[in-house]
Design a protein around this motif. Sequence first.
Motif, PDB file in Angstrom:
ATOM      1  N   HIS A 197      12.704  -4.711  -0.928  1.00 42.39           N
ATOM      2  CA  HIS A 197      11.301  -4.918  -1.274  1.00 42.39           C
ATOM      3  C   HIS A 197      10.767  -6.193  -0.695  1.00 42.39           C
ATOM      4  O   HIS A 197       9.678  -6.605  -1.007  1.00 42.39           O
ATOM      5  N   SER A 214       3.980  -0.464   0.919  1.00 41.28           N
ATOM      6  CA  SER A 214       4.682   0.314  -0.077  1.00 41.28           C
ATOM      7  C   SER A 214       6.040   0.794   0.409  1.00 41.28           C
ATOM      8  O   SER A 214       6.824   1.314  -0.370  1.00 41.28           O
ATOM      9  N   TRP A 339      -2.071  -3.992  -3.095  1.00 43.05           N
ATOM     10  CA  TRP A 339      -1.239  -4.102  -4.291  1.00 43.05           C
ATOM     11  C   TRP A 339      -1.482  -2.908  -5.211  1.00 43.05           C
ATOM     12  O   TRP A 339      -0.542  -2.370  -5.828  1.00 43.05           O
ATOM     13  N   ARG A 342       0.408   0.009  -3.819  1.00 43.42           N
ATOM     14  CA  ARG A 342       1.854  -0.155  -3.994  1.00 43.42           C
ATOM     15  C   ARG A 342       2.268   0.123  -5.431  1.00 43.42           C
ATOM     16  O   ARG A 342       3.232   0.850  -5.682  1.00 43.42           O
ATOM     17  N   LEU A 343       1.560  -0.439  -6.387  1.00 42.26           N
ATOM     18  CA  LEU A 343       1.911  -0.234  -7.792  1.00 42.26           C
ATOM     19  C   LEU A 343       1.657   1.212  -8.226  1.00 42.26           C
ATOM     20  O   LEU A 343       2.429   1.775  -9.004  1.00 42.26           O
ATOM     21  N   ALA A 346       4.542   3.279  -6.987  1.00 43.03           N
ATOM     22  CA  ALA A 346       5.747   3.071  -7.788  1.00 43.03           C
ATOM     23  C   ALA A 346       5.648   3.797  -9.124  1.00 43.03           C
ATOM     24  O   ALA A 346       6.620   4.394  -9.607  1.00 43.03           O
ATOM     25  N   ARG A 351       9.164   4.498 -11.000  1.00 45.11           N
ATOM     26  CA  ARG A 351       9.986   3.299 -10.820  1.00 45.11           C
ATOM     27  C   ARG A 351       9.140   2.022 -10.898  1.00 45.11           C
ATOM     28  O   ARG A 351       9.428   1.038 -10.212  1.00 45.11           O
ATOM     29  N   LEU A 352       8.118   2.022 -11.746  1.00 46.25           N
ATOM     30  CA  LEU A 352       7.257   0.851 -11.850  1.00 46.25           C
ATOM     31  C   LEU A 352       8.025  -0.359 -12.369  1.00 46.25           C
ATOM     32  O   LEU A 352       7.870  -1.468 -11.863  1.00 46.25           O
ATOM     33  N   GLU A 354      11.215  -0.973 -12.130  1.00 42.66           N
ATOM     34  CA  GLU A 354      12.120  -1.461 -11.089  1.00 42.66           C
ATOM     35  C   GLU A 354      11.350  -2.226 -10.009  1.00 42.66           C
ATOM     36  O   GLU A 354      11.830  -3.216  -9.469  1.00 42.66           O
ATOM     37  N   GLU A 355      10.146  -1.742  -9.680  1.00 44.91           N
ATOM     38  CA  GLU A 355       9.326  -2.417  -8.677  1.00 44.91           C
ATOM     39  C   GLU A 355       8.933  -3.815  -9.139  1.00 44.91           C
ATOM     40  O   GLU A 355       9.035  -4.794  -8.377  1.00 44.91           O
ATOM     41  N   ALA A 358      11.943  -6.021  -8.985  1.00 47.89           N
ATOM     42  CA  ALA A 358      12.307  -6.387  -7.616  1.00 47.89           C
ATOM     43  C   ALA A 358      11.412  -7.496  -7.077  1.00 47.89           C
ATOM     44  O   ALA A 358      11.852  -8.341  -6.290  1.00 47.89           O
ATOM     45  N   LEU A 359      10.156  -7.503  -7.504  1.00 46.15           N
ATOM     46  CA  LEU A 359       9.230  -8.545  -7.045  1.00 46.15           C
ATOM     47  C   LEU A 359       9.598  -9.916  -7.589  1.00 46.15           C
ATOM     48  O   LEU A 359       9.102 -10.930  -7.094  1.00 46.15           O
TER      49      LEU A 359
END
Length: 448
Positions: A197, A214, A339, A342-343, A346, A351-352, A354-355, A358-359
Amino acid sequence: MPGRSQSLTSPASPTTATLGYALFATRWLQAPLYFGLVAAQGVYVYKFFKELWSLILRCVTGQATETYVMLAVLKLVDVVMIANLLIMVIVGGYETFVSRIGLQGHRDQPEWLSHVNSNVLKVKLATAIVGISSVHLLQMFVDVHHTSRHALLWGTVIHMAFIASAAILAYMSGPMAMRADRGHKEREEQHGRGDGHGEPGARGEHRPARHELSAPPAPVAVSDPVPVPASVPVSAPVPVPVPAQVQRTPAAYEAGAETRIRAAGFPSRKLLEEFDEDHPRGFDRETVARLGKLDFVTARRNVVFVGAPGTGKTHLATGLGVRACEAGHRVLFATAAEWAARLSGARAEGRLAEELAALDAHAVLIVDEVGYVPFDADTAHLFFQLVAHRYERASLIVTSDRPLGRWDEIFGGGAAAAMADRLAHHAEIVRLDGESYRTRRATSSWAE
């Protein structure tokens, strides 16, 4: 990570929430203590002027000896230093343990308050106590003929104990944490760690195109050229001090900084030193200079640039991001619309959580152009989760054409107020007033 996903999407039970709010509200029991210290500071003000009046009278009447004047002045210095100590305890302690103090943009905001926390406060208090002890010891030596050897010996021993305690506390609170963080970054670069990511590691990183945010970046050799668009001509650079960790870096570390800059996804490379400080009509140069030291990153604070289009918000945000990359931090840049995409992607893939986790690998996220595109309630909720997840955990840099109080015009639903509240807490808000630099340049070219 199913547990985290549930906690991010499901509200807590009413009983748990009520108990949590009740316990959190008990912090206000400390508020009267700080106001009591304000009264104590008033006592020291009275004591200061009483000592000063006595000194003036003796000097005017000729009764003041050199030793008396020196001792009287040291007493005044002692009172002032204790008053300074009280200020740090009152303001810093209240901000840290009770409630924030809304000084954003105030020209007299003390520098230390911008990154105050319990560790910083303890170190500053310890050094203040050492200073006060030094004054007391100097008073003993000045009046040595009226001080017993026993008192002088113990005064020296106590002063040395204060110095040793302050040195140990400063060592534990600062350099150890900095070395651990630096070692962690070096290990990441040596082993080429990556999570798909952001920055894949020291072996090579890809600067993703803005429409590819993304998708996980594909590794590219470090030697690939970095496109650097021609920057806008400037007149005078902003005097932004460069942090020590950015200076005198070895070639390997500079290569790591280059890969971090590539992976950040900046639309172009802008430096703080290149910012045209003569363009905005209203511009807080001191705040930007302080931000250039990157203390806000280590303190996990936010930065919000507010101003009309073309006033330099993106330039300053990018400049801080590049400076953070050079200092060893991982940064990710995208517009608010990117953004949101991307969100949303996810969340659609389930997998929000996890995203968002990861950030966390990025010390700084930059959200550019907030306000140019309105968002519906669902997207506003995604932005709220991003801001809430990084709250007091890592830094956000946001640029917007509207102040936080008008974000309800941008974000649908009821998330705007809560989002702005979390974002503004522990934040530096910099407002830029003026006309568009691009429009001014185009008008000048047409006139010529």
